[in-house]
Design an enzyme around this catalytic site. Structure first.
Site, short mmCIF file in Angstrom:
data_model
loop_
_atom_site.label_atom_id
_atom_site.label_comp_id
_atom_site.label_asym_id
_atom_site.label_seq_id
_atom_site.Cartn_x
_atom_site.Cartn_y
_atom_site.Cartn_z
N ASP A 17 3.22 -6.97 8.62
CA ASP A 17 2.78 -7.87 7.45
C ASP A 17 2.49 -8.88 8.02
O ASP A 17 3.32 -9.75 8.90
CB ASP A 17 3.81 -7.72 6.41
CG ASP A 17 3.15 -8.56 5.05
OD1 ASP A 17 2.06 -8.57 4.99
OD2 ASP A 17 4.12 -8.84 4.40
N ASN A 65 -3.09 -0.72 -0.45
CA ASN A 65 -4.20 -1.52 0.04
C ASN A 65 -5.76 -1.19 -0.39
O ASN A 65 -6.44 -1.92 -0.07
CB ASN A 65 -3.96 -1.21 1.59
CG ASN A 65 -2.84 -2.17 2.20
OD1 ASN A 65 -2.24 -1.68 3.21
ND2 ASN A 65 -2.32 -3.03 1.42
#
Length: 240
Positions: A17, A65
């Site tokens: 991330d 996503n």
């Protein structure tokens, strides 16, 4: 103080991330952050091999996503194609076997074909198993396992009494992998974001402030050192 006997470390899972924030902090397009993040992937794979890690799982693209802007999704998929085309031979040379988990129904046909080819090109490898999670969500994986078991009950090949934790585990996409011992998340966020919900039940978790493009061998080593200082109890009382 370090334990006399270090906890076993066979499987590390990483939530990668911070690519976007890394790029934004430098006034760069998010795509640049993703490309720099791919360089960190190579470093971590090499370091995991050096440490003798048997299984490494990387959360590359979540089912959530897909909600990102279309241009960014396209760039991410293009980066994955580029990475696999360039790196698979090198992975095979290092005896790394590739594995993929996730919902392929949302991927393009050429991407699905690439995943199959990449898996086949490393199928002979006997070293570390590198699992890449693409279009993956933990809840969806468990729901699919439930559907499979329901169909087997309806067909008479599975009885209700046979449905236990082992049966659920056997119907997950990770059924050939041991549960992760350690999960690392970069960027300072302290959540697992729908990643391997069933498999992380007893994993040790380490949350690091470093953004993924800055995650290097030293950060990886530090996470492993922290893991080795911990005592895994699995719900039991610590010995006196």
């Amino acid at each position: 103080m370090a334990l006399a006997t270090e906890p076993t470390l066979r499987h590390i899972a990483i939530i990668m991330d911070g690519n976007g924030r890394w790029a934004k902090s430098r006034g760069l397009p998010r795509t640049v952050g993703h490309y720099r993040g791919a360089e960190s992937v190579r470093k971590v794979i090499d370091r995991a091999i050096d440490h003798g890690i048997a299984y490494l799982t990387l959360f590359a693209f979540s089912s959530e996503n897909w909600k990102r802007p279309m241009d960014e999704v396209r760039d991410l998929m293009g980066l994955l194609r580029f990475y696999l085309d360039r790196e698979v031979r090198l992975l095979a040379d290092r005896n790394v076997r590739l594995n993929f988990i996730g919902d392929r129904s949302r991927l393009s046909k050429d991407m699905c074909d690439l995943l199959v080819r990449s898996t086949e090109r490393t199928a002979h490898c006997t070293g570390m198993v590198l699992t890449i999670a693409i279009s993956y969500g933990g809840r969806a994986e468990i729901a699919e396992a439930a559907r499979q078991m329901a169909a087997e009950v309806a067909s008479g090949t599975l009885s209700i009494d046979q449905i236990d934790e082992d049966a659920i585990t056997a119907h997950l996409q990770t059924n050939t992998l041991p549960d992760p011992d350690l999960v690392i998340r970069t960027s300072g966020e302290q959540r697992i974001s729908n990643f391997m919900l069933w498999q992380l039940a007893y994993a040790e978790m380490i949350f690091l402030p470093v953004l993924w493009p800055d995650f290097d061998a030293a950060a990886f080593d530090a996470a492993i050192d922290e893991y080795k200082r911990r005592e895994r109890r699995y719900g039991a009382v610590s010995p006196a």
